[in-house]
Every structure is written in C-alpha cells, then in structure tokens.
Motif scaffolding. Structure first.
Motif, PDB file in Angstrom:
ATOM      1  N   ASN A 135     -20.538  -5.729   2.908  1.00  0.00           N
ATOM      2  CA  ASN A 135     -21.946  -5.365   2.814  1.00  0.00           C
ATOM      3  C   ASN A 135     -22.546  -5.078   4.183  1.00  0.00           C
ATOM      4  O   ASN A 135     -23.417  -4.202   4.322  1.00  0.00           O
ATOM      5  N   LYS A 136     -22.118  -5.806   5.188  1.00  0.00           N
ATOM      6  CA  LYS A 136     -22.610  -5.546   6.545  1.00  0.00           C
ATOM      7  C   LYS A 136     -22.206  -4.141   6.993  1.00  0.00           C
ATOM      8  O   LYS A 136     -22.990  -3.424   7.620  1.00  0.00           O
ATOM      9  N   ARG A 147     -24.486  -1.617   5.132  1.00  0.00           N
ATOM     10  CA  ARG A 147     -25.851  -1.561   5.668  1.00  0.00           C
ATOM     11  C   ARG A 147     -25.897  -0.894   7.036  1.00  0.00           C
ATOM     12  O   ARG A 147     -26.867  -0.211   7.370  1.00  0.00           O
ATOM     13  N   SER A 148     -24.850  -1.084   7.824  1.00  0.00           N
ATOM     14  CA  SER A 148     -24.871  -0.594   9.198  1.00  0.00           C
ATOM     15  C   SER A 148     -24.361   0.839   9.335  1.00  0.00           C
ATOM     16  O   SER A 148     -24.805   1.568  10.234  1.00  0.00           O
ATOM     17  N   CYS A 190     -18.813  -2.794  14.562  1.00  0.00           N
ATOM     18  CA  CYS A 190     -19.852  -3.308  13.671  1.00  0.00           C
ATOM     19  C   CYS A 190     -19.625  -4.781  13.337  1.00  0.00           C
ATOM     20  O   CYS A 190     -20.582  -5.562  13.247  1.00  0.00           O
ATOM     21  N   LEU A 227     -19.900 -10.858  14.385  1.00  0.00           N
ATOM     22  CA  LEU A 227     -19.700 -12.011  13.509  1.00  0.00           C
ATOM     23  C   LEU A 227     -19.215 -13.194  14.330  1.00  0.00           C
ATOM     24  O   LEU A 227     -18.296 -13.082  15.139  1.00  0.00           O
ATOM     25  N   CYS A 257     -28.712 -11.824  12.064  1.00  0.00           N
ATOM     26  CA  CYS A 257     -28.177 -10.523  11.648  1.00  0.00           C
ATOM     27  C   CYS A 257     -26.974 -10.666  10.727  1.00  0.00           C
ATOM     28  O   CYS A 257     -26.493  -9.671  10.172  1.00  0.00           O
ATOM     29  N   LEU A 258     -26.481 -11.872  10.562  1.00  0.00           N
ATOM     30  CA  LEU A 258     -25.275 -12.050   9.767  1.00  0.00           C
ATOM     31  C   LEU A 258     -25.580 -11.963   8.277  1.00  0.00           C
ATOM     32  O   LEU A 258     -26.649 -12.350   7.824  1.00  0.00           O
ATOM     33  N   PRO A 259     -24.652 -11.448   7.490  1.00  0.00           N
ATOM     34  CA  PRO A 259     -24.892 -11.321   6.045  1.00  0.00           C
ATOM     35  C   PRO A 259     -24.901 -12.679   5.360  1.00  0.00           C
ATOM     36  O   PRO A 259     -24.109 -13.551   5.680  1.00  0.00           O
TER      37      PRO A 259
END
Length: 762
Positions: A301-302, A305-306, A335, A339, A357-359
């Motif tokens: 998902n990150k 989104r990015s 990206c 993490l 910013c982490l999912p």
C-alpha cells in the motif's frame, strides 16, 4: 496440476560431450552447450592432493522475472542459446551494493563487472575432475546463500564452490533467488492472480508448456522461495548432464538460506523429491517467522500511495500492473527505504512521532499504532506457507512418510556468538537505551532482569572514563547476547530440543528422520580475520560470530597461494579455458608444507575446515532414504554421529531439555566476552561429541554479570510471554490448537495478549 517430481527412470541419465567443440562442453537439453573454466587447486593441507575443478557458471534456469513477470513464480520456457555459452558470473539479485558486500572481502572490480539486476535467475555448477572415470554419478550439494532475505548472491568469494567440490568429490551447485521487495513483496491483488503463462513449478514444466487446466494456486509474496523450487527442479532434471546423481541431492544453506530450506522442507507445495538431505546452518523457521498478510499488504500500500497515479485509485489490478511495468526496482527500493528496522527483528514496531509516514498495518492494535518495519522474508500466505505452518515448524520434524523432502537426514547447527555481528552500532550504554526504546516496555524490563543489566539505571549515574568504557563494553555484549538469543540461539536450540524428545509412539523409529546437531565454538585467528574480512579489529570482538561457518565449509582460507582464484571477477582470471589448457604446462602449485607464511587460516584452522568439509561430504554421500534407516552417519574421525533424541531414548526419558542436547562440538570456547582457556598452540582444535551442558558455551551464561542459564534464556524467548501481557500459565498451544504466546513471537508479530495466527488476505 501435480506438483510432485516424477521418476527419473525414463529420463536420460547422462548426456554425451562428444561432438562438441570441446570435450568439456556440456549439452543441457532444451537450452544449449556451455563451456566451463578449469580451476586448479593446490593441496589444502599435508596429505591432501592438488587437483582441478570445472566451473560451469551463469546458467539461466528461468526467464528473467522482469516486467509482467515481476512478482510471479519463475516462468518458462527455459532460456536457450544457439552457440556455445561461455561461463561467467551473471547478475546478482537487485539490492544495495554496500549492504551486499558486508564485511567479507568481495571479488576485485565486482561493483563494475557484476551487475545487480532483476534478471538474476542463474545457477553455477562445479564438477571435480578425476584422473579415473568410474562412470558413477556424484552426489550433489546445492548451496543457498543467506543475507536476511534482503541481500545475498552467488558471486562472492565466500560462496565459491571449487574447493568444496575438489575435497568432497561432490558436484556443488549454487542458486540465485530474488531478495528484498523483489522476492518477498505480497499483496491481495497478487494473490488473486494465476501463476503466469508458463510457471516452472514441476519437472514437466521444464520441458513443455503446461496444458490448459485448473488454475495453479501459488499464493503471493514467496517469490524467492519459488525461485529455489524452480532451481532445484532444474537440478533434478539436468544435473545428470554434469555427472550428478539427482537421487542424492543435499540442500545446504546459512542464515536466510538455512531458513529458506526449512520452509521448503515443511511446505505442502514444495514438489516431492527435490532434495533428500538438508543442512541448516544458523537458521530455522522460528528464526524468522513468516510475515502476516497485513504486513505485506501494508508495504504494498505504501508503494501504491507513493508511486501510482491518482486515476488508478481503487483499481488494484491496474495498480499492480503499473508497479510492474512503469516503476523501476530502484524507485521501489527508495520508496521502502524509510521503513524502520530494529533488533531483535520485528515485523511491527510501535509508531513513534517521527514514524508517522509508515503504513498502518494491524487491525487489532488497539490504542497503540503499529508500523511495518523493513523486515523481508517469507509471507504467511496460507498457500506456500499454509495456515498450520508455524505450529508445525515448532514441533518435532514430521515422520518420513509425511515429508516430501529431506527424508534421508537433517543437520541443524549454529555458531556460539550468533548475535555479535548484528549490533555493532550498539557500542555505548546510551545507544542501548535508544535501541530498547523501540521495544515494548515490559520486554525491556524483562531483558534487564534476565540479562542482569538495567541499562537505564546504569547510564543515569556519573562515571569516570574507565568505568564508562567498561559500561559500554557490557552494553555491547549484553545487546549481542539477547539479540543472538532472540534471533538464533533460542529458536535453534529450542528446535533441537524438540527433536531430542522421544519420537511419538505412533510414528515409530522406522518412520522417523534422523536429525543431527552441531555447535561451532571456535574463535578465528587474527590472520584469518585479516585475510577474509575488511574489519578485523571489529570481527575479533565478535568471537564465533554468525556466518563464521561459511569459510570453513567452503575451504576459503584467505591465502592467495591456495584460493587466490576466488577473488577475481574477470573470468579471464578465474581459471582457464580447459580446451586451451590441455597439453599445456600449468604453473607449478606449491606444496602444503612449502608455502611462505601469509595471512589466512592457520594450519589448525585449515584442518578444522577440512574436517567440516568432510563432515558435510559424509552427509551428502549418506545413503538415500531406502538405505538410510539401516546405516549410521560416520564422521571423518571414524565415530558415529549421534542423532538428536538418541540419548533420551536410551535413558528412557520422556523429554530432553536444552542442557541434554547431544551435538557435535567444533571448538570448545565459551561465549564472548569470556575468554577461552589457554591451550598449547600446537594442539589441534578440539572436535568431539558432547551433551550441551558439558560444553563451555552452556556453562558461560552469556557474560560475566549474567546469572541466567542457557536453559533459562531459551525458555525466556520461546516459552514465556512478556510480563503483564498474557498469563504465564497458558497452554503452549492455547485453546483450539492456537500457537504459544512467547516473547519471540510477541516481539516479532506485536500480538501481546493473543497467540499469533494466520490472517487471510482481506
């Protein structure tokens, strides 16, 4: 579609080399001819012989996993070529070069001559040359490299198979598999797909495109493991072309490579008969448990989104295609780089203010937000890693009749100081406090109590220079001990103890697989460290550190006069063309006793290395399943290797604890920072079989100030929950067959009050 390997009775047992441009060229069916490099080797020690090995390097075993094949199982048809293929190091998996190189010395010019690319599915084969051809098929050993499922490759000198092939008489194969996000990113949209147009998941698929039929379910996220399956299928089908015996294959690996083999050993989807024996060096499934689907989806998902355009929002299939075809591997890596990572390894970490910013990835986190870490590895997808996989991984090995691979024997081992190389940045009391700030508070308190070091209290008081230096050293080794315990020592010893329990009466001795244990507890000499590592001053403090077994198993001495060939990336320097070499006077090789004194393994260490190579050879040459149950595994000194559980059965015990594990001890030194007992420098390094409680490793107790026993430390991580999070009187399998609640799993998964469980894609 059947996933089992078929019988080899109808397959060609060898392929003639006659009629090719060179008698050393090998014709690989469905692919083409390949020409090797000849590697000449000096005698390893006195009473060993010089010889040569043919190295067939860079053989592709699947189509490049790029474009629409990104995040797919390896696809066919097999790559082929029309002219004779030259052997050379091919691309390594896509990864960060600096992290890949690590502390061991790399090949000269590797950064510019060996690419890191998604096009990485290649393997290498080393075949020992013999003056007499007895036409007997050679045992095969297949190496799987480590690297935390994040880095790793086959091109490093550390993994050069020439010496091991020569000393063992076996064929050595090394396989490349995808790492990091390219190898272990999963998502709901991937799970909905088929296996691709031509999935290489069975022997039949290596020769022809699968017929149309039911969809092949392969799950999502375990692409690196499927790479290993496809490479091992290639070995089964084609290794006979090189003189290998496909019915006598041993898979061996270290760290992530060992963990991967354990996953293959227990997965219901691994084709039957890919490997017959397994050697697990410093890694079992519990060392790195499978990531939940939520964690995998959170990372995906990150990326969406990015990197995906806004107009694709809500269209999962289109987003997946976009990420496959319009985004580079470097962009994906950049990206995901923010993490957070932490030690001991964890799938989730508390979300601090600077981690906004982490999912968000967990559905039951309550008031405590959780973010996905940078951990990569197998995914608990419910298919390759099925629902009951973790419970099965914590129990004794299934009976032979229920195993698809490894039925002829399994070796499990570890190094004495597994944790020291993972916390070299934790060199002060203050850095240890920062390290523990990412832990659950209850875990930090528990660590201080068990390991005898309340770091917050210690750093709060004023100290002079000497006192602070001693405090910092203690912080380093305390962190090294609990990191090693959580990641390696406790899971591996707990698994050994499970195998040491008397076998189920329902299983029967004839249906049980023999499992053997070992402990490497030798501290390498300064000469060895200086020759093989780029940081000898640091590695000297690490004692018997994680990965130390690799140079001993591969006979990599660090001596230019012995294995200098292993340090070059230019193939014109790696051996010679055997066709051009025939009839030519080769440069004289030095004798074992006539070489000048150079840095590298000492003579004692070379003898230890030879013992380990011969032990691994004994495993590889051990009879196949039909004969294994009636024979005993003989060690190089002529003794019989006692399998785990034998002493408990003979003593009539119901269960053997960690202290009663019977293993092969290679070296007798305790854990760091305690120093080993001084011995005569002329004495050989001791190798013997013993009960763990009688070894200095168990008697040391992890440092001068620690009161907990080794048995207590294993129980702490593998059988007890974090204080205040779950009842310590829970049943280990919980209610309805649930998994145990213990600190190792709580720290990894973040489940503090409920047992870890399979979570389907949602």
């Amino acid at each position: 579609m059947t996933m089992s390997a078929t019988s080899h009775a109808g397959a060609p047992q060898s392929y003639s080399r006659r009629g090719s441009d060179s008698k050393y060229d090998v014709l690989i069916p469905h692919q083409g001819r390949i020409r090797p490099r000849r590697v000449r080797l000096a005698p390893f020690v006195d009473n060993t012989r010089a010889g040569s090995v043919l190295a067939y390097l860079g053989i592709p075993f699947a189509q490049a996993p790029t474009g629409l094949r990104r995040w797919q199982v390896p696809q066919g048809p097999l790559p082929s070529w029309s002219t004779t293929r030259a052997s050379k190091w091919q691309a390594d998996p896509h990864q960060d070069f600096a992290a890949m190189e690590g502390m061991y010395r790399g090949r000269k010019n590797a950064k510019t001559t060996i690419q890191r690319s998604e096009d990485c599915l290649y393997l290498n084969v080393w075949v020992p040359e013999s003056e007499t051809d007895d036409h007997a098929k050679r045992p095969v050993m297949v190496w799987i490299y480590g690297g935390a499922f994040t880095v790793g490759n086959c091109s490093r000198p550390l993994h050069d198979g020439a010496r091991l092939a020569h000393e063992s008489g076996c064929i050595i194969v090394s396989l490349t598999y995808r790492v990091g996000a390219m190898g272990f990113l999963g998502a709901r949209s991937m799970a909905k797909e088929t296996a691709g147009d031509w999935p290489l998941v069975s022997l039949e698929s290596l020769e022809r495109k699968p017929a149309s039929g039911p969809t092949i379910e392969v799950g999502a996220g375990n692409w690196g493991l499927w790479d290993l399956v496809s490479g091992l299928l290639w070995v089964q089908r084609f290794i006979s072309a090189f003189g290998g015996n496909p019915n006598k294959v041993t898979a061996f690996g270290e760290s992530a490579g060992s963990i991967a083999i354990h996953y293959l050993l227990l997965s219901p989807l691994t084709p039957e008969g890919l490997f017959h024996k397994a050697i697990l060096e410093s890694g079992v499934v519990a060392t790195l448990l499978p990531r939940t689907t939520q964690a995998a989806q959170g990372a995906f998902n990150k990326l969406v989104r990015s990197l995906c355009p806004y107009h694709l929002e809500g269209d999962e299939a289109a987003q997946l295609e976009y990420l496959r075809t319009r985004v580079s591997a470097d962009e994906i890596a950049s990206c995901l780089r923010p993490l957070v990572g932490k030690r001991p390894r964890s799938e989730y970490t508390p979300t601090l203010q600077d981690m906004g910013c982490l999912p968000r990835a967990r559905e039951d986190a309550g008031d405590e937000g959780c973010g996905v870490t940078d951990q990569w590895g197998p995914v608990w997808d419910g298919v390759f890693v099925d629902r009951d996989f973790v419970a099965r991984a914590l129990e004794p090995l299934p009976p032979r009749s229920k195993l698809r691979n490894g039925r002829s024997g399994v070796i499990v081992g570890m190094c004495a100081d597994e944790g020291t190389m993972f916390n070299f940045l934790i060199a002060t009391g203050q850095s240890l406090v920062a390290h523990q700030d990412l832990f659950d508070p209850g875990l930090s308190t528990d660590l201080g109590r068990l390991y005898g070091f309340d770091v917050r209290e210690s750093v709060s008081s004023k100290r002079n220079g000497r006192e602070k230096a001693l405090l910092d050293q203690r912080a380093f080794y305390t962190c090294a001990t609990y990191t090693g315990d959580a990641q390696f020592t406790a899971p591996i010893l707990d698994y050994m103890a499970a195998q040491s329990s008397p076998k189920n009466d329902s299983m029967g001795r004839d249906d049980s697989v023999n499992v053997y244990g070992y402990l490497l507890a030798h501290r390498p000499s300064w000469d060895m460290l200086e020759a093989l590592t780029t940081v000898p001053e640091m590695t000297e403090e690490w004692a018997a550190f994680h990965t130390l077994d690799i140079p001993f198993v591969f006979g990599l001495t660090g001596r230019p006069d012995l294995d200098g060939h292993a340090y070059v990336s230019d193939m014109s320097e790696y051996g010679v063309d055997p066709h051009d070499d025939d009839g030519q006077d080769a440069a004289p090789l030095p004798s074992a006793s006539g070489r000048s004194r150079l840095n590298g393994m000492t003579e004692k260490e070379k003898h230890l290395s030879l013992y380990m190579m011969r032990t691994w050879t004994a495993v590889a040459k051990f009879p196949s399943e039909a004969e294994a149950s009636s024979q005993q595994l003989e060690l190089p000194d002529g003794s019989t290797w006692t399998c785990l559980g034998s002493n408990a059965q003979q003593a009539g015990k119901e269960q053997s604890g960690v202290d009663q594990i019977h293993l092969l001890a290679i070296g007798e030194e305790p854990q760091a920072p305690a120093r080993a007992k001084a011995t005569d420098s002329e004495d050989p390094i001791r190798i013997w079989q013993t009960i763990l409680s009688q070894h200095a490793f168990a008697q040391q107790r992890a440092g001068d100030h620690v009161v907990a026993s080794l048995d207590d430390r294993v129980r702490f991580w593998m059988h007890e929950p974090i204080t205040g999070t779950a009842s310590p009187r829970h049943d280990e399998r919980g209610q309805s067959g649930q998994l145990r609640v213990c600190r190792a799993m709580q720290n990894y998964y973040g489940f503090l009050s409920t047992p870890p469980r399979f979570l389907p894609w949602s």
